[in-house]
Design an enzyme around this catalytic site. Structure first.
Site, short mmCIF file in Angstrom:
data_model
loop_
_atom_site.label_atom_id
_atom_site.label_comp_id
_atom_site.label_asym_id
_atom_site.label_seq_id
_atom_site.Cartn_x
_atom_site.Cartn_y
_atom_site.Cartn_z
N GLY A 523 0.84 -1.19 0.00
CA GLY A 523 0.00 0.00 0.00
C GLY A 523 0.86 1.23 0.00
O GLY A 523 2.06 1.16 0.28
N GLY A 525 0.45 5.64 0.80
CA GLY A 525 -0.44 6.74 1.11
C GLY A 525 0.33 8.03 1.12
O GLY A 525 1.48 8.09 0.64
N GLY A 528 3.73 7.74 3.13
CA GLY A 528 4.80 6.84 2.74
C GLY A 528 4.27 5.55 2.18
O GLY A 528 3.09 5.40 1.90
N THR A 529 5.17 4.59 2.02
CA THR A 529 4.82 3.33 1.40
C THR A 529 4.83 2.23 2.45
O THR A 529 5.66 2.24 3.35
CB THR A 529 5.84 3.01 0.29
OG1 THR A 529 5.98 4.18 -0.50
CG2 THR A 529 5.38 1.87 -0.56
N VAL A 530 3.91 1.29 2.30
CA VAL A 530 3.82 0.21 3.27
C VAL A 530 4.28 -1.11 2.64
O VAL A 530 3.90 -1.42 1.51
CB VAL A 530 2.36 0.04 3.77
CG1 VAL A 530 2.30 -0.96 4.90
CG2 VAL A 530 1.80 1.38 4.21
N ASP A 637 -8.00 11.66 8.10
CA ASP A 637 -7.99 11.02 6.79
C ASP A 637 -8.74 9.69 6.85
O ASP A 637 -8.20 8.64 6.52
CB ASP A 637 -6.55 10.84 6.30
CG ASP A 637 -6.50 10.59 4.79
OD1 ASP A 637 -7.53 10.76 4.12
OD2 ASP A 637 -5.41 10.22 4.30
#
Ligand code: NAG
Ligand code: NAG
Ligand code: NAG
Ligand code: NAG
Ligand code: NAG
Ligand code: NAG
Ligand code: NAG
Ligand code: NAG
Length: 799
Positions: A523, A525, A528-530, A637
């Site tokens: 994922g 957002g 940052g990136t997961v 969010d």
């Protein structure tokens, strides 16, 4: 800026150097004193460095003389000389006089407290390694103790400190106010160690432990031994002369421990976890806070929920007497005088008030019992209970220790004016959560030796600083090192369970290895990136790599620690973090079923039951964020991408608390200087630059709820590139259908996600849509709070 801080710190550093050059004393000699003016340096420290004694601030310009546990992340107060009468911050001192009297002088003049010893020479005050503050004379041959703090405890008993017939523990008023509170641990006349509640008006008192409705032997106690002594030992064994004995869940290991009567009336045994520098509960008298007398005050009910802990609510038609303090309970909104001609009764099912019976009337009908109560002018209501063969009647002269639980078989009837019966009959949905201490604290099980090098590097640094700078810095450092695990317990399981996961610091290398070089992206957002990863202990984790972090170490840790403290079954759990060089990573539990967004798009659709449960769970998670007393957190969010689903499709809100971490650097005074959120889910306040409150999350929640029901995205198929217009489109569409239809069934049929093929409960759909439409009101005042959303949905939840 930096220069200023340095300038401010200089005197402190200078002092620090002075102290570190001379080891702190553990003894005060005759004719000398400790001054409040030098509260940070005039401190006795036990030889082992574990305990300190000195002046601590308890209010504005108010100080108390105390002994505290130095190495915990919050200095834990063990004993206090003047808990109810703090001294002035100027000129006050603790002096050991030439005659051997230990006196506490307020502003240099008034004696507020003294040990009353006199005509003694060669007297010294020691702070021993056990935490005992001892006044001892050591003249040549005869050395004896004149006074010791162990003989006059406040709210805490340390290992090896005896609780005798002359001593008792009295709780503090609250976690932050150390003055005398409402609960007392003492020996009663029958040699039984008991807990007593004494109300704020001092007119009410009742013993609630051991359980008052049981006989002594049924409680496992014995009243035959009148030596009245109880003691806790270092390995976690508590034993008392009334046959009470209990073991810490981690007994057998020598640890720092304390037995404290907490402000909420629960007696808890804590042990100190060296790794986290926190206290963990290893035994408590009451797993269920509602059984503690007095916590909600008169005319109120305590209810217990394992997600929310204990909660208080007034009887319908009553209001809180003191909005700061539940102990004062509730009073009628409109006062009335009892009258046997004009009074009637309202029934409250599955409820009970303990104590304050005016007699006991067996085998009565409801009418007879009403007459009994009306006949007693001071009767405020009665308990009506089936004992298996007949109904019994218990008229009450006080409505105290109220407790509601669906498992209760009895009902209570409250006496109110007959003309207003319908008003008092309305169900009262306003419940107020009790403060944090009443959150039921789960116990940790067997103590595991901290495994070596995972200790926070920073903590080592802290102890070095502590040793050098003494208390000067304690508060400052602790503010950001409060990496608390207090709440880190799995509340999902009932009973006493292990706080299994440890909030820990990872190295960058560890996380790179766990994610095999950040290979599997799951994922991404705004922040940052997961990536998916497997930690060295085998746990599967979601590791978020923050793109840009403007925060320094300290600020980052402060934010992380506050997120780490949040713990709720509907919030994603954070396991740890990495802050190394420019790298900032967060480690979360991994969610098997991905996000709600993934699932709504999926052909293998979510059924209605799951959708409603997700709406419910999400609302609970957000309500916890908004209201939990630990920290007030806006999510900012809320959207289907940030609602994750575990293996049971239970919703967990993710990505909370990050807004500050990511954007602090750009903001000035307000941490919300920039528009945040995702198009389609954003409340109008963002666009119109209005003040941002928790209602922005309520709005976004409403949109998500509509999406759950309709399966339609607010960001619609038709992309107009507008701001909130798209959201407006979904909302308007639903409103039109709802208003245009003649029956509920009709509009539900029209808006419900066709994927569900009509398999839904229209009652629940109706409620969810109604609630959602309230949530998306343009005017934020017209939107409910997240807590109200939970209540409205809960009423329609079957379980
Ligand atoms: C603590 O509570 C007492 C009694 O209610 C009150 O007088 C005192 O001001 C409180 N102290 C602080 C620091 O709030
Ligand atoms: C202390 O000593 C003085 C003089 O020796 C004597 O008068 C007084 O009674 C003594 N006080 C106590 C409490 O022993
Ligand atoms: C604590 O008490 C238990 C039981 O009486 C005993 O077995 C143990 O040795 C004691 N530990 C210490 C450190 O005294
Ligand atoms: C009474 O209790 C004390 C302290 O626990 C113990 O030492 C003593 O042996 C007991 N006495 C009797 C007669 O059991
Ligand atoms: C209740 O009784 C008191 C004295 O008997 C009277 O002063 C008061 O006005 C009465 N209150 C109401 C609401 O009737
Ligand atoms: C109500 O109370 C009054 C005064 O206490 C008494 O005289 C009367 O008999 C009572 N009536 C009933 C129905 O109990
Ligand atoms: C309860 O009261 C009724 C009528 O007063 C009587 O018939 C019945 O036997 C009583 N039951 C018991 C268990 O005493
Ligand atoms: C009863 O209700 C009426 C109308 O709502 C109100 O004016 C009155 O104050 C109430 N009386 C009591 C005793 O609650």
């Amino acid at each position: 800026m930096d220069f200023h801080i340095l300038f401010l710190l200089l005197p402190l550093l200078f002092q620090a150097l002075l102290i570190s050059s001379s080891t702190p004393a553990d003894v005060l000699t005759q004719g000398s004193s400790l001054s409040v003016k030098r509260a940070t340096t005039d401190v006795l420290v036990s030889r082992n460095g574990i305990f300190s004694a000195g002046f601590i601030p308890v209010g504005e310009n108010a100080f108390s003389f105390a002994v505290w546990f130095t190495i915990s992340s919050d200095p834990t107060i063990i004993w206090m000389a003047n808990r109810d009468r703090p001294v002035n911050g100027r000129g006050s001192k603790l002096s050991l006089t030439k005659t051997g009297n230990l006196v506490l002088l307020d502003a240099g003049r008034v004696v507020l407290w003294s040990t009353g010893t006199s005509n003694m020479s060669a007297v010294k005050l020691w702070l021993e390694d056990t935490g005992n503050l001892v006044l001892r004379t050591s003249e040549l041959s005869k050395s004896f103790t004149l006074w010791e703090s162990f003989e006059s405890p406040t709210d805490t008993l340390l290992p090896q400190q005896k609780l005798t017939m002359d001593t008792n523990l009295v709780s503090s008023k609250s976690q932050t106010n150390y003055s005398t509170g409402y609960y007392k641990l003492f020996w009663n006349d029958e040699n039984i160690l008991s807990l007593l509640f004494q109300g704020p008006d001092r007119q009410i008192s009742s013993v609630y432990w051991p359980l008052p409705w049981l006989k002594t032997f049924e409680n496992g106690r014995s009243s035959y031994n009148n030596s009245k002594t109880a003691v806790l030992n270092l390995t976690g064994v508590f034993s008392s002369s009334d046959d009470l004995s209990f073991l810490a869940t981690d007994y057998g290991v020598e640890l720092y421990r304390r037995l404290t009567l907490d402000p909420d009336g629960n007696l808890r045994l804590y042990s100190f976890d060296m790794k986290s520098r926190m206290w963990v509960v290893t035994w408590q008298a009451f797993p269920q806070p509602c059984n503690i007398h007095g916590i909600c005050g008169p005319n109120s009910f305590c209810t217990y929920d394992r997600n929310f802990g204990g909660r208080c609510s007034c009887l319908q038609g009553f209001k809180m007497r003191n909005y700061q303090d539940w102990f004062y309970g509730c009073e009628p909104e409109v006062k009335w005088n009892n009258s046997n001609e004009t009074d009637g009764f309202v029934r409250v099912a599955n409820a009970e008030f303990y104590g304050y019976d005016r007699g006991y009337f067996p085998n009565r009908t409801l009418n007879q019992c009403e007459e009994v109560c009306l006949g007693i002018p001071v009767c405020k209501g009665f308990q009506f209970k089936f004992d298996g063969s007949v109904y019994n009647c218990y008229p009450k002269i006080q409505l105290l220790n109220g407790h509601r639980a669906s498992s209760f078989s009895g009902d209570v009837y409250i006496r109110v004016p007959k003309v207003n019966l319908s008003f008092y009959e309305k169900p009262n949905v306003k419940e107020t959560e009790l403060g944090c201490p009443l959150e039921s604290v789960m116990l940790t099980r067997a103590y595991k030796k901290p495994h070596g090098n995972a200790t926070l590097k920073v903590l080592v640094w802290v102890s070095v600083v502590l040793a050098a700078v003494e208390l000067v810095c304690v508060t400052i450092v602790l503010c950001f090192l409060n990496l608390s695990r207090n709440g880190k317990v799995d509340k999902k399981a009932q009973g006493y369970i292990l706080a299994a996961t440890r909030f820990q610091q990872f190295t960058y290398t560890e996380l790179r290895k766990a994610t095999r070089g950040f290979r599997e992206e799951i994922g991404s957002g705004a922040g940052g990136t997961v990536y998916k990863g497997v930690l060295s202990d085998g746990r599967v984790a979601a590791i978020k790599r923050l793109r840009e972090a403007h925060l320094g170490d300290a600020e980052f840790l402060a934010e992380i620690s506050s997120i780490g403290r949040l713990n709720h079954m509907n919030l994603i759990e954070m396991w740890g973090y990495c802050a190394q060089g420019k790298h900032r990573l967060l480690v979360y539990e991994y969610m098997e079923h991905g996000s709600l967004a993934d699932n709504l798009n999926n052909a293998n659709a979510l059924d209605w039951e799951k959708r409603f449960a997700i709406a419910m769970g999400t609302s609970k998670g957000l309500a916890y964020l908004h209201e939990e007393c630990l920290e007030w957190v806006l999510h900012c969010d809320v959207k289907p991408q940030n609602i994750l689903l575990d293996s049971d499709y239970q919703a967990k809100v993710a990505d909370f608390g990050l807004s500050k971490i990511q954007n602090r650097g750009e903001s000035h005074n307000s941490s919300f200087s920039r528009i945040r959120g995702t198009r389609g889910y954003m409340a109008p306040e963002w666009v119109y630059n209005l003040p941002i409150t928790s209602k922005v999350d309520v709005y976004s929640y409403g949109i998500v709820a509509l999406e759950l029901v309709t399966g339609r995205k607010p960001t619609g198929v038709i992309d107009s590139g507008g701001t909130t217009e798209n959201a407006g489109r979904l909302v308007t569409w639903v409103r039109e259908k709802v208003n245009g239809a003649s029956t509920i069934e009709e509009w539900i049929e029209e808006i419900a996600d066709p994927i569900m093929e009509g398999k839904f409960e229209s009652g629940k759909v109706g409620v969810l849509v109604k609630v959602a439409l309230q949530c998306v009101e343009e005017d934020k005042e017209a939107r409910p709070t997240m807590r109200q959303v939970v209540e409205m949905l809960r009423c329609h939840d079957d379980d």
